[in-house]
Structures are given as C-alpha cells and as structure tokens.
Design a protein around this motif. Structure first.
Motif, mmCIF file in Angstrom:
data_model
loop_
_atom_site.group_PDB
_atom_site.id
_atom_site.type_symbol
_atom_site.label_atom_id
_atom_site.label_comp_id
_atom_site.label_asym_id
_atom_site.label_seq_id
_atom_site.Cartn_x
_atom_site.Cartn_y
_atom_site.Cartn_z
ATOM 1 N N PHE A 199 0.851 -1.192 0.000
ATOM 2 C CA PHE A 199 0.000 0.000 0.000
ATOM 3 C C PHE A 199 0.883 1.236 0.000
ATOM 4 O O PHE A 199 1.713 1.416 0.899
ATOM 5 N N VAL A 200 0.676 2.093 -0.992
ATOM 6 C CA VAL A 200 1.479 3.309 -1.117
ATOM 7 C C VAL A 200 0.530 4.498 -1.202
ATOM 8 O O VAL A 200 0.004 4.836 -2.270
ATOM 9 N N GLY A 201 0.272 5.122 -0.063
ATOM 10 C CA GLY A 201 -0.536 6.325 0.000
ATOM 11 C C GLY A 201 0.249 7.381 0.752
ATOM 12 O O GLY A 201 1.434 7.574 0.495
ATOM 13 N N ASN A 202 -0.380 8.083 1.683
ATOM 14 C CA ASN A 202 0.405 8.898 2.605
ATOM 15 C C ASN A 202 1.188 7.988 3.543
ATOM 16 O O ASN A 202 2.318 8.280 3.908
ATOM 17 N N VAL A 203 0.547 6.888 3.928
ATOM 18 C CA VAL A 203 1.224 5.832 4.677
ATOM 19 C C VAL A 203 1.686 4.771 3.689
ATOM 20 O O VAL A 203 0.994 4.462 2.722
ATOM 21 N N VAL A 204 2.852 4.213 3.919
ATOM 22 C CA VAL A 204 3.379 3.127 3.095
ATOM 23 C C VAL A 204 3.580 1.917 3.994
ATOM 24 O O VAL A 204 4.352 1.970 4.960
ATOM 25 N N ASP A 205 2.844 0.833 3.709
ATOM 26 C CA ASP A 205 3.017 -0.385 4.488
ATOM 27 C C ASP A 205 2.666 -1.582 3.622
ATOM 28 O O ASP A 205 2.282 -1.439 2.457
ATOM 29 N N ALA A 206 2.823 -2.775 4.185
ATOM 30 C CA ALA A 206 2.666 -4.002 3.401
ATOM 31 C C ALA A 206 2.001 -5.068 4.253
ATOM 32 O O ALA A 206 1.927 -4.961 5.484
ATOM 33 N N ALA A 207 1.509 -6.103 3.583
ATOM 34 C CA ALA A 207 0.911 -7.247 4.270
ATOM 35 C C ALA A 207 1.146 -8.485 3.425
ATOM 36 O O ALA A 207 1.274 -8.407 2.200
#
Length: 399
Positions: free
Chosen positions: A225-233
């Motif tokens: 996920f690349v938005g204002n927050v960047v994280d993964a699953a």
C-alpha cells in the motif's frame, strides 16, 4: 496433498477445540458458496473434502441465518431422481459498515456480503483528533443505515495505516495523524451499538483481494500500500501474518538507496518519506502542476496530457516497483498486489512498476482489484473477513 477442510480437521483435537473446529469448517463451506455459487451441495463436499451430510447441515444453518439461499431451480429433465438445487450467497439481507481513516479524510461505506460497495461518503478532516473523527464517522454510518432499512447490519470494520493492534482494537500509533493508543473498537462500539473489528489497511486489503479480488483461491499474496502511509501485508492461504501486537508489515522506515527526502524519524531517504502522497503533491506544487495536496489532481493533470505530471507518476511507480521487488524476493508470493495511484489508473505506470519488479515476476504483479473504492473495501473487508472465518459466531442468531 490438497488443503481441504477435511485435512484441517482430520487429526485428533482436544474436546475444548471442537467449537473452533466447527467454526473453521463453517467458514470453509461459506467461502465455497461465495467463490463458486450458485453451487450444488455435492460440489461443495467435493471441493472441501467434507462429507455430504456435514455440508448439508452447515448449509441448512446458513439458510436459517439468511446467509445463503437456494438459487433458481434447475430445468426439469428426463433423468431419474431429484435434481440438485444449487445454493448461492444471499446478499440481500445483511450489510456491513466500513470505515477507513486516511490523513486528509475518513471514508464511511456500506457493503454487501460480496464486498460490493453500496454507499460511500468521504468526510474531510477539519480536525484530526480521534474524539472528533470517530463520532463523526459513526454519525455518517448511522445515516447510511437509515437509508437501507430492509438490510440488517452485521458489524463495522475499521481500517487505518500505522500500527494497528487487531486483537485489542486499538490504533497504537499513527504518526501522520498523531494518534496514539486510541481505543477505536471501544469508541465506535459505544457510538454504533454494533460489533466493531479493527485492522491495518494493508492487511484488510489482502483479505479483500483474497475474498473478492484477484488473489481469490491463490496460495500466497503480498500487498503493498502506497498512500500517505506506506506499508505491506502478506498472506499464505487463509492466514494473514500479523506478528506480535500486529506489527508485521511496517516498512515505512526501510532505507531507499539514493533517497533524499527527510523523514520525521530524523533520517533521510526512508521509504514512506520518498513515496508518500505528501511528497508527490509537494513535488507537483513545486512543478506548478497543482496547488493542492490531493494526488488525484496530479493524476487528472497527467491524464489531461501534462508531461510533468506524467513524469512524476512514472517516477513514483518505478520506485514503488523497486520496493515491491525487494519484498517479493524475500517473501516469494504467488501474487503481488499494489495499491498506488499511478499503477492503478495508468497503464504506463503499471508497466514501469512491473519492469522494476523484474521480468520473472512481472506477470504476477497486479494493481488493486478495487480502483474506485479502496478505502471503502479496506474497512468493509475487516468485518467481512471475520464473517467468512466464523459465520456462526459473526451471525447474530447463531448462538
């Protein structure tokens, strides 16, 4: 050996585990109806490895609960015997609420049991304090539910970026919003009177892809996920990896070689600082493309033929592709799903992202399955995942 419900329950288990076993098996049966319906009970038995009697019993319970229904009866034939009456998901009786808190706004939505968005509303943040954001979202949900009186709410799913403790229903830390130890489940439960389930948005979207999107029926999936927050699953089969206190997937501060963006942590070149929508919009303002902070305006400019906007999006998609490639090398998933505005809406950006991931994996890399409803699906998928894992426990009349 194929992984079926029968293999999951074949080994002896303590008596105290019987209830968990029954609930897990019920979830397997309901997901089979979701994925294959309209489908005959005999086909469900074959697909899951369960006995026909068990499948018939679970399907009867689901019918009483209003989760499944008999589909149109088959045409009469000259064959002997009673024709098989297929079952399908009953998506007319229940809805779920979905909430997603982003940095600039909160999305509130209603979804049906197939994960389809029925209604959604975007609430811009005039203030970001949770004591203001959460009650406002609950009010918006109540207004939506009042418009669909013929459908009964099963619960509310809440998703956000940052560190989200699913088991406790708490946002432990969201740096960009300034939220710490926010008891979301408790607050929303008090305001809505409904069961509330909470998770991080990257994990929520993995479940959305697994239930309703491109990863359905697959063995493993990585979501970036690349938005204002960047994280993964990351999920294997039906299990999303959460880690202790649900900290898995925190990649915001991974170093980017050559990165120059300052990060709030005090370092330079962290992944989130380089790829965030804030950075994209700041660069767009500096280039005279837009005067706002909405990445959709950058996309609109690129689609209208602005070469500078297109170049910014291409650059960001390439950097996202490099990050996705590194994660894929470590986790080796069957499918990689990326939620990033350029790759989601422009074929040139998707091609650039796939090129950076590498030719060997390019065919396994896809944009989100929900291009027009990512926040709504993220929130809704939190509670729908609970339903499809434990339909007897999540259904109000089951116990």
């Amino acid at each position: 050996m194929p992984r079926t419900a029968a293999t999951l329950i074949a080994s002896p288990v303590p008596r105290g585990a019987d209830r968990d076993r029954r609930r897990a098996t019920a979830g397997v049966v309901l997901r089979s109806v979701l994925e294959h319906g309209p489908v005959a009970r005999s086909t469900i038995a074959r697909l899951t490895g369960l006995s026909p009697a068990s499948v018939t019993d679970y399907c009867a319970r689901f019918t009483r609960l209003g989760l499944v229904r008999e589909a149109e009866p088959p045409r009469r034939s000259k064959g002997v015997g009673r024709p098989h009456v297929p079952l399908d998901l009953d998506d007319s009786r229940f809805v779920v609420g979905g909430m997603h808190v982003a940095v600039p706004h909160t999305t509130v939505a209603l979804l049906d049991l197939r994960g389809r968005v029925l209604r959604q509303r975007e609430l811009k943040h005039e203030r970001t304090a949770p004591r203001w954001v959460l009650p406002r979202a609950a009010e918006a949900l109540a207004a939506m539910l009042a418009e669909v009186r013929d459908a009964r709410p099963l619960g509310v799913g809440f998703a956000a970026g940052g560190w989200v403790d699913r088991d406790c229903g708490v946002i432990v830390e969201h740096e960009l919003l300034g939220w710490r130890d926010v008891p979301v489940r408790e607050v929303l439960g008090a305001h809505t009177g409904l069961p509330v389930h909470v998770d991080g948005h990257a994990r929520a979207l993995v479940n959305g892809e697994r239930l309703f999107g491109r990863a359905r029926g697959g063995g493993s999936v990585l979501h970036l996920f690349v938005g204002n927050v960047v994280d993964a699953a990351f999920a294997t089969h039906d299990e999303v990896h959460h880690g202790p206190r649900s900290q898995a997937g925190s990649i915001a501060h991974l170093p980017v070689p050559g990165g120059s963006e300052p990060c709030a942590c005090g370092r330079t070149g962290c992944l989130q600082a380089e790829l965030s929508e804030r950075t994209l919009c700041r660069r767009a303002r500096a280039a005279g493309i837009t005067d706002g902070a909405d990445p959709r305006h950058v996309l609109a400019a690129a689609n209208a033929g602005d070469p500078l906007a297109a170049a910014l999006l291409l650059e960001r998609s390439r950097a996202t592709g490099r990050a996705a490639g590194l994660l894929a090398d470590v986790l080796n998933p069957e499918t990689v799903v990326v939620t990033e505005i350029g790759a989601t809406h422009r074929t040139d950006c998707l091609a650039a992202l796939r090129e950076e991931v590498g030719t060997e994996r390019a065919a396994t890399v896809f944009p989100t399955s929900f291009p027009e409803s990512v926040p709504a699906v993220a929130g809704g998928s939190v509670v729908l995942d609970v339903l499809y894992r434990d339909p007897l426990g999540a259904s109000p009349e089951a116990n």
